[in-house]
Structures are given as C-alpha cells and as structure tokens.
Enzyme design. Sequence first.
Site, short mmCIF file in Angstrom:
data_model
loop_
_atom_site.label_atom_id
_atom_site.label_comp_id
_atom_site.label_asym_id
_atom_site.label_seq_id
_atom_site.Cartn_x
_atom_site.Cartn_y
_atom_site.Cartn_z
N HIS A 156 0.84 -1.20 0.00
CA HIS A 156 0.00 0.00 0.00
C HIS A 156 0.87 1.24 0.00
O HIS A 156 2.05 1.19 0.34
CB HIS A 156 -0.93 0.03 1.22
CG HIS A 156 -2.10 -0.89 1.09
ND1 HIS A 156 -2.04 -2.23 1.42
CD2 HIS A 156 -3.35 -0.68 0.60
CE1 HIS A 156 -3.22 -2.79 1.18
NE2 HIS A 156 -4.03 -1.88 0.68
N LYS A 160 -0.74 5.06 4.35
CA LYS A 160 -1.64 4.16 5.08
C LYS A 160 -1.21 4.05 6.54
O LYS A 160 -0.05 3.79 6.85
CB LYS A 160 -1.65 2.78 4.42
CG LYS A 160 -2.67 1.84 5.05
CD LYS A 160 -2.84 0.57 4.23
CE LYS A 160 -3.81 -0.41 4.85
NZ LYS A 160 -5.16 0.19 5.07
#
Length: 263
Positions: A156, A160
């Site tokens: 990600h 995040k």
Amino acid sequence: MKTTIAINGAGGRMGQRLVALANEDASLKVVAALDAPGSPALGRDAGEVAGVGRIGVPITSELPLEPRPACVIDFSAPAGTMAVLPVCVARRIPLVVSTTGHTDAQKAEIEAAAHETAILFAPNMSLVVNLLFKLVRLTAEALNGKGFDAEIIERHHRFKKDSPSGTAMHFAEVIREVQGGRFVHGREGIVGERQADEIGVHAVRAGDNVGEHTIVFSTLGETLELVHKGHSRDSYARGALLAAAFLATKTAGRYSMADVLGL
Ligand SMILES: NC(=O)C1=CN([C@@H]2O[C@H](COP(=O)(O)OP(=O)(O)OC[C@H]3O[C@@H](n4cnc5c(N)ncnc54)[C@H](OP(=O)(O)O)[C@@H]3O)[C@@H](O)[C@H]2O)C=CC1
Ligand SMILES: O=C(O)C1=N[C@H](C(=O)O)C[C@H](O)C1
C-alpha cells in the site's frame, strides 16, 4: 427516487472519490459529509474538496438531523467509525463500514449494532477482491493437508496508517478457517525453519500503491500465487456506493459484499 447518502471521512482520499463518483450518479445524492473534529476540511463544500465543484453540502463534524440520509458510508479511521456508529444506531440509519484497523472490541461493537440497524462491514469493497476471497477459500480447501505454505504479501501507499491491511487479514482469516494455523507477522532474526502451521502476513508500504494483495500457496517444486492489483481507488468507491444503495432499503441485520455483488 434518489438514494441519499452521508459520507464519513469526506475530506480523505476515499471520501473525496465517493463524493466525486456519487456526484456523477443520477441515482445517488450526497446530503451530508462528515470529517474529524478539527479537520481543515470542516466548513468547506464537500464537492469543492473533492475537486468537482460546489455541491451545496458543507463538511461538518456531526451528522445533521436533516436531511436524513438513507445510508451512511464510513471511510474514516477507527475513531471515526466509533463516533458515527451510535448516531446511526440511535437514528436507525444503515451504515457501510469500510474503515479498517479497528480493535477487536470495536469490531464487536460494530457487529452488535446490526441488532439495531443494517450494517455492512467489509475491509474491501472491490468486486474483484471479494471474488478473490472466494477463490482463496476454494484454493485453501483444495490444497489443505497437501504440504503447501500459505503467505500473504500486501502493498500500500506510504500514507496508510494501519498495518497489515484489513484485506490481508481477511485473506489470512479465510485460510485459517479452512486450514487452521497461526499468523506470523513478518520475520526477523534467527527464527528457525518455517513451521507448517504458519500463515505469514507481510506489509509493504511504498509510493502511491492503492492496494495490492498476493496470496502465495507454495510447496516443494511449485507455487500458486493469487494476485489483486488496484489501479485506482474508484474500484473501492464504486463498490461502496453499490453497498449503500443495497443497504438503504434493508432492515436491521448484518450484510456482506457477497450479498451486494451477488457472489
Ligand atoms: N473497504 C475498502 O474497500 C477500503 C477501505 N479503506 C480504508 O478506509 C479508511 C480511510 O482510507 P483513506 O481515505 O485512504 O484515509 P484518509 O486518511 O485519506 O481519510 C480518512 C478521513 O477520515 C477523517 N477522520 C479521521 N478521524 C475521523 C473522525 N473521528 N470522524 C470523522 N472523520 C475522521 C480523516 O480526517 P483527518 O485527515 O483530519 O484525520 C480523513 O479526512 C482506512 O481505514 C482504509 O484502510 C480504504 C480504501 C478501500
Ligand atoms: O488504506 C488503503 O488504501 C486500503 N485499505 C483497505 C485495507 O486495509 O484492506 C482496502 C484497500 O486495500 C485499500
């Protein structure tokens, strides 16, 4: 008749895409937009924040009594979910919880709310990822007891805040439901040979990756990898909007993306 929605986390990456895509959909109308107390987005028009021009909905920190949304969509943070949940329970407003990173106690509170209103709680709203949940279950069943090592690698963007992803943990939980075993989050030092009951979970945080999950089933001589790669946050946003339209007409209870997507 338009489905009226409220977006919790409207100032965020996902919230902005929800506002933008809902604005393009004649069957939907955003009637409220929420964000964190103290957020710089408070007081601004949700459409302007999303880059689609004014839609006449200011971002507020609390859900106005009127107009009553048919469904609330939550893409915020665990604290954001827990702030909007009691409001949806008290007012019997259906709630789509897309936020990840909750504690077990918070998850239990979200599940309990299904006694009072319609709840859909899913770590991933993408059609393909929800199909992949089924494919991983099928694979885990087919390879159970045949000497395959299961590992999950998720990637990600650098922004995040929670790790591993809720999606990765759902894949891991599916595998454990089928095969048993225990989660091993990363490996460091002289950890010894891999034990057969390990389910490895590994999180990469780099760049602007909107979400990539690789589920590895590997044995001596061959490997199977099941992979989802997101190209845009819009796959999640479209799934969430479908979920809201589905949930808006439902009575109290617990619903899933499989219900929404017909999987
Ligand atoms: N289920 C799915 O398909 C997907 C789930 N997600 C999950 O959605 C969540 C949001 O992701 P993303 O949009 O990238 O994150 P962002 O941080 O960009 O957006 C979150 C937004 O929620 C706001 N917020 C924080 N606390 C509260 C609160 N108490 N009340 C209301 N709003 C609050 C944040 O405000 P501030 O910045 O001021 O703190 C921010 O504007 C994450 O948990 C992520 O894992 C993401 C994509 C897909
Ligand atoms: O934070 C994100 O971006 C995402 N989070 C969700 C998760 O934690 O599973 C879903 C998706 O992978 C994007």
